[in-house]
Design an enzyme around this catalytic site. Structure first.
Site, PDB file in Angstrom:
ATOM      1  CD  GLU A  39      -1.067   1.133   3.392  1.00  0.00           C
ATOM      2  OE1 GLU A  39      -2.201   1.620   3.171  1.00  0.00           O
ATOM      3  OE2 GLU A  39      -0.514   1.543   4.422  1.00  0.00           O
ATOM      4  CG  ASN A  67      -3.743   3.836   5.918  1.00  0.00           C
ATOM      5  OD1 ASN A  67      -2.884   2.671   5.946  1.00  0.00           O
ATOM      6  ND2 ASN A  67      -3.191   5.124   6.208  1.00  0.00           N
ATOM      7  CG  HIS A  68      -1.545   5.197   2.153  1.00  0.00           C
ATOM      8  ND1 HIS A  68      -1.561   6.578   2.358  1.00  0.00           N
ATOM      9  CD2 HIS A  68      -0.610   5.018   3.513  1.00  0.00           C
ATOM     10  CE1 HIS A  68      -1.237   7.244   3.532  1.00  0.00           C
ATOM     11  NE2 HIS A  68      -0.527   6.349   4.140  1.00  0.00           N
ATOM     12  CG  HIS A 153      -2.808  -1.770   7.269  1.00  0.00           C
ATOM     13  ND1 HIS A 153      -1.564  -2.117   6.779  1.00  0.00           N
ATOM     14  CD2 HIS A 153      -2.965  -0.135   6.968  1.00  0.00           C
ATOM     15  CE1 HIS A 153      -0.998  -0.836   6.358  1.00  0.00           C
ATOM     16  NE2 HIS A 153      -1.788   0.054   6.626  1.00  0.00           N
ATOM     17  CG  HIS A 178      -0.833   1.402   9.548  1.00  0.00           C
ATOM     18  ND1 HIS A 178      -0.907   2.175   8.403  1.00  0.00           N
ATOM     19  CD2 HIS A 178      -0.997   2.051  10.671  1.00  0.00           C
ATOM     20  CE1 HIS A 178      -1.171   3.211   8.769  1.00  0.00           C
ATOM     21  NE2 HIS A 178      -1.229   3.400  10.072  1.00  0.00           N
TER      22      HIS A 178
HETATM   23 FE   FE2 Z   1      -0.922   2.193   6.249  1.00  0.00          FE
END
Ligand code: FE2
Length: 272
Positions: A39, A67-68, A153, A178
């Protein structure tokens, strides 16, 4: 089965470490399944189709996100034609792509790879515990799949450890991603799921979690953004977790992997 999970690839430095080392590791350690978190692969933010293909060509069997996931907008489109790319399971209904995929491993085994996102200090997505519970109930380890890999994550160690306990005995391994910093708590849980709170990144550790130090430091000191975050460009440490499973898909051996760059080297002694 021999499984290697490789932590968050950060920028060009991380990509170079992966493509230069992974083909040799697959041969040397006779790996059956390689899962890579990608990510942060494109300049630290998201993943492009070209980079996804580069990872598959290097020997990754599955690529997970976080999250990305959508920082490179093209991922919203190409994920539909990238069957080995897996985004968090607990995004809202209708999100492109898939949160879990059955992957054919190098030895022909069936591996269920699941990616989910934690919620403490993260986006408030759907409950990851309920989402993962549904996947594990639908595909029991040893029956529906020969191995089950969970990439959870998240920021908070407590939430990641809770997920390890929650999946114990039902997944082959639960790996936290993460934070980009490898923890030293790799172990086999009582019901034989391998676990680590965070596997760490594949990136340049002469940095602030993979980014060139100047701008993060500036923001902590002055609270004013003056430039973009850029990945640090020095040699990367490849961080991972090596897991060997038995015929039931449960973990028998676990060891941290750290190769190259600034961290002390670690190799699985059980794969000489
Ligand atoms: Fe992340």
């Amino acid at each position: 089965m021999r499984i290697l999970f490789i932590g968050d690839i950060v920028g060009r430095s991380g990509r170079t470490a992966l493509s230069s080392r992974l083909p040799g590791l697959i041969t040397e350690w006779k790996l059956d399944l390689v899962v890579v978190n990608g990510e942060n692969a494109a300049g630290g933010f998201g993943i492009t189709e070209a980079i996804y293909n580069e990872f598959i060509d290097a020997g990754a069997d599955a690529v997970t996100l976080g999250n990305h996931s959508w920082d490179q907008r093209e991922a919203l489109v190409f994920i539909e034609r990238a069957p080995r790319l897996i985004r968090p399971l607990n995004y809202p209904a209708g999100t492109p792509g898939r949160g879990a995929a059955m992957i054919e491993a190098k030895n022909g085994a069936r591996a269920l790879v699941i990616n989910a996102m934690a919620r403490i200090f993260m986006d408030p997505l759907d409950d990851p515990f309920a989402a993962i519970d549904r996947e594990l109930a639908a595909c029991p380890l040893g029956e529906g799949a020969d191995a089950i890999v969970v990439d959870f994550h998240g920021e908070a160690t407590s939430e990641k450890q809770a997920m390890g306990c929650f999946c114990d005995g039902r997944a082959s391994l639960v790996v936290g991603t993460h934070t980009h910093v490898p923890t030293a708590d790799h172990r086999i849980l009582p019901a034989r799921t391998a676990f680590i709170s965070d596997v760490g990144m594949t990136g340049d550790f002469d940095s602030v979690i993979g980014m060139n130090k100047d701008e993060p430091l500036n923001r902590f000191l002055r609270k004013i953004a003056t430039s973009r975050f850029e990945p640090a460009s020095g040699p990367a440490t490849l961080c991972g977790l090596a897991v060997e499973t038995d015929a039931k898909g449960l973990a028998g051996k676990v060891a941290p992997v750290r190769l190259g760059g600034g961290l002390e080297e670690a190799r699985p002694g059980f794969w000489p």
